[in-house]
Scaffold this active site. Structure first.
Site, PDB file in Angstrom:
ATOM      1  N   HIS A   3       0.026 -12.051   0.784  1.00 13.43           N
ATOM      2  CA  HIS A   3      -0.820 -11.045   0.135  1.00 13.43           C
ATOM      3  C   HIS A   3      -1.172 -11.419  -1.310  1.00 13.43           C
ATOM      4  CE1 HIS A   3      -1.497  -6.392  -0.297  1.00 13.43           C
ATOM      5  NE2 HIS A   3      -2.544  -7.093  -0.691  1.00 13.43           N
ATOM      6  N   TYR A   7       0.831  -1.211   0.000  1.00 13.47           N
ATOM      7  CA  TYR A   7       0.000   0.000   0.000  1.00 13.47           C
ATOM      8  C   TYR A   7       0.864   1.259   0.000  1.00 13.47           C
ATOM      9  CZ  TYR A   7      -3.548  -3.433   1.318  1.00 13.47           C
ATOM     10  OH  TYR A   7      -4.365  -4.532   1.355  1.00 13.47           O
TER      11      TYR A   7
HETATM   12  P1  NAD Z   1     -13.247  -0.044   0.841  1.00 13.97           P
HETATM   13  O1  NAD Z   1     -14.384  -0.738   0.220  1.00 13.97           O
HETATM   14  O2  NAD Z   1     -13.093  -0.092   2.299  1.00 13.97           O
HETATM   15  O3  NAD Z   1     -13.312   1.448   0.307  1.00 13.97           O
HETATM   16  C1  NAD Z   1     -12.325   2.370   0.641  1.00 13.97           C
HETATM   17  C2  NAD Z   1     -12.568   3.648  -0.158  1.00 13.97           C
HETATM   18  O4  NAD Z   1     -13.730   4.285   0.343  1.00 13.97           O
HETATM   19  C3  NAD Z   1     -11.417   4.627  -0.004  1.00 13.97           C
HETATM   20  O5  NAD Z   1     -11.262   5.312  -1.244  1.00 13.97           O
HETATM   21  C4  NAD Z   1     -11.910   5.568   1.063  1.00 13.97           C
HETATM   22  O6  NAD Z   1     -11.360   6.867   0.903  1.00 13.97           O
HETATM   23  C5  NAD Z   1     -13.406   5.593   0.804  1.00 13.97           C
HETATM   24  N1  NAD Z   1     -14.168   5.859   2.033  1.00 13.97           N
HETATM   25  C6  NAD Z   1     -14.060   5.244   3.234  1.00 13.97           C
HETATM   26  N2  NAD Z   1     -14.923   5.765   4.110  1.00 13.97           N
HETATM   27  C7  NAD Z   1     -15.605   6.739   3.449  1.00 13.97           C
HETATM   28  C8  NAD Z   1     -16.624   7.631   3.821  1.00 13.97           C
HETATM   29  N3  NAD Z   1     -17.131   7.662   5.041  1.00 13.97           N
HETATM   30  N4  NAD Z   1     -17.096   8.504   2.893  1.00 13.97           N
HETATM   31  C9  NAD Z   1     -16.598   8.501   1.628  1.00 13.97           C
HETATM   32  N5  NAD Z   1     -15.616   7.680   1.216  1.00 13.97           N
HETATM   33  C10 NAD Z   1     -15.128   6.797   2.122  1.00 13.97           C
HETATM   34  O7  NAD Z   1     -11.924  -0.599   0.114  1.00 13.97           O
HETATM   35  P2  NAD Z   1     -10.418  -0.834   0.564  1.00 13.97           P
HETATM   36  O8  NAD Z   1      -9.830   0.315   1.270  1.00 13.97           O
HETATM   37  O9  NAD Z   1      -9.712  -1.331  -0.634  1.00 13.97           O
HETATM   38  O10 NAD Z   1     -10.542  -2.054   1.583  1.00 13.97           O
HETATM   39  C11 NAD Z   1     -10.478  -1.898   2.974  1.00 13.97           C
HETATM   40  C12 NAD Z   1      -9.206  -2.458   3.552  1.00 13.97           C
HETATM   41  O11 NAD Z   1      -9.204  -3.873   3.439  1.00 13.97           O
HETATM   42  C13 NAD Z   1      -7.923  -2.015   2.844  1.00 13.97           C
HETATM   43  O12 NAD Z   1      -7.517  -0.742   3.281  1.00 13.97           O
HETATM   44  C14 NAD Z   1      -6.992  -3.132   3.238  1.00 13.97           C
HETATM   45  O13 NAD Z   1      -6.544  -2.950   4.559  1.00 13.97           O
HETATM   46  C15 NAD Z   1      -7.904  -4.351   3.166  1.00 13.97           C
HETATM   47  N6  NAD Z   1      -7.885  -4.990   1.830  1.00 13.97           N
HETATM   48  C16 NAD Z   1      -7.028  -6.032   1.636  1.00 13.97           C
HETATM   49  C17 NAD Z   1      -6.932  -6.623   0.385  1.00 13.97           C
HETATM   50  C18 NAD Z   1      -5.985  -7.775   0.187  1.00 13.97           C
HETATM   51  O14 NAD Z   1      -5.360  -8.228   1.121  1.00 13.97           O
HETATM   52  N7  NAD Z   1      -5.830  -8.278  -1.013  1.00 13.97           N
HETATM   53  C19 NAD Z   1      -7.706  -6.169  -0.669  1.00 13.97           C
HETATM   54  C20 NAD Z   1      -8.604  -5.123  -0.435  1.00 13.97           C
HETATM   55  C21 NAD Z   1      -8.677  -4.553   0.816  1.00 13.97           C
END
Ligand code: NAD
Length: 310
Positions: free
Chosen positions: A119, A56
């Site tokens: 990952h 990230y």
């Molecule tokens: P998510 O579905 O949580 O969406 C995040 C997005 O939504 C970001 O752009 C954020 O700015 C926005 N957001 C969050 N809260 C908001 C709000 N209140 N109002 C408006 N916009 C908002 O997607 P994500 O961040 O990709 O997934 C969450 C977490 O899960 C990641 O940060 C990571 O830690 C984990 N993750 C892991 C993998 C993996 O291991 N392959 C893949 C995806 C996610």
């Protein structure tokens, strides 16, 4: 805040977890001081699980999270990853994994993580993951640098297969259980439930699709999925509901998932997302959302090596 046990680990994690992916800047600009305040505010509100990766922001997210957790490390369950380092840079070798944890610990300013995850394993060689990567992670676990070992990815069948062949304590999957896709419950949930493996559900907003602003430009979903998400956002706005709150609430209601990881980088987002804990879903609105999503329901995009896709 409510807490749930992460599989058989005995550790209680908050039902809403802090996805630290956006701290790396890939979801838009981040104001570092606000990011620190967001982490502190989340901890004060009872969020105790934080998930990050060297990938990230190409190490930036780990570094920012490490700084923010100074003096607060013992309050959180800290998860990071190994094996993915850039969009197309993967290395699941034992040697890289062992170097990777040391690099992560330095950036995270700690002597151990609580969960170390391989990952996006669908980009690796399945036999290497089973015979080399996870055994190396197990050695890291025995050394005390990680308390538990897990795997992450988008395709579900490879996660199930690998967990069936080697012992792991947690699986993180993303974009497979939220308002737009629920096939995690068909392919993965019954298996992990039966084995007592911790289930972490990530990306409840479908990586930004289910927000007012819409997804980042690099989002891999086809246009029709993004359009459906924006239709849902508009529908919610008409009903004076924030799409984020209903999308999060839907995930929080899952009966087995230990924690739902939502990506955040500002205090305002943490506040908004915490509202979901007390949000009640209006059945009529949910019905309309489901009708809007129906043409693209359960559609995902390819990820990783073809032989590892579902
Ligand atoms: P998510 O579905 O949580 O969406 C995040 C997005 O939504 C970001 O752009 C954020 O700015 C926005 N957001 C969050 N809260 C908001 C709000 N209140 N109002 C408006 N916009 C908002 O997607 P994500 O961040 O990709 O997934 C969450 C977490 O899960 C990641 O940060 C990571 O830690 C984990 N993750 C892991 C993998 C993996 O291991 N392959 C893949 C995806 C996610």
């Amino acid at each position: 805040m409510q807490y749930r046990k992460l599989g058989k680990t005995g550790v209680a994690v908050s039902v809403m977890g802090f996805g630290a992916g956006p701290l790396g800047g890939d979801h838009g600009p981040v104001e570092p001081d606000d990011a620190t305040r967001a982490v502190h505010y989340a901890i004060d509100q009872g969020i105790n699980i934080f998930d990050v990766s060297p990938y990230y922001g190409r190490t930036v997210a780990e570094d920012r999270l490490g700084k923010a957790l100074a003096g607060k490390r013992d309050k959180v369950f800290l998860a990071t990853k190994c094996g993915r380092y850039d969009h197309r840079k993967f290395d699941f070798s034992a040697q890289r994994v062992k170097a990777s944890i040391d690099e992560s610990l330095k950036r995270l300013r700690t002597d151990h993580v609580d969960l170390l995850q391989a990952h996006d394993i669908e980009f690796g060689d399945r036999e290497q993951i089973i015979n080399e990567t996870i055994p190396a992670m197990r050695e890291i676990q025995e050394s005390g640098k990680a308390r538990y070992v897990g795997i992450t990815g988008l395709p579900l069948k490879i996660l199930r297969d690998v967990a069936n062949r080697v012992a792991i304590q947690a699986i993180l999957t993303y974009c497979r259980y939220n308002l737009m896709v629920t096939d995690m419950d068909e392919i993965l949930t019954p298996f992990v439930r039966q084995r007592g493996i911790g289930l972490i559900n990530a990306a409840p907003l479908h990586m930004g699709i289910l927000t007012e602003a819409g997804p980042p430009s690099w989002h891999p979903a086809p246009a029709e999925i993004k359009e459906a998400g924006q239709k849902v956002a508009r529908l919610c706005r008409k009903r004076a509901v924030n799409v984020v709150e209903i999308a999060l609430r839907f995930c929080l209601d899952h009966p087995y998932v230990s924690t739902t990881l939502v990506g955040m980088s500002s205090t305002a987002q943490v506040k908004r997302n915490l509202n979901a804990l007390n949000f009640r879903i209006d059945r009529e609105l949910m019905q309309e959302i489901q009708e809007t999503i129906a043409p693209v329901k359960d559609q995902v995009w390819p990820s990783g090596r073809p032989e590892n896709d579902d």
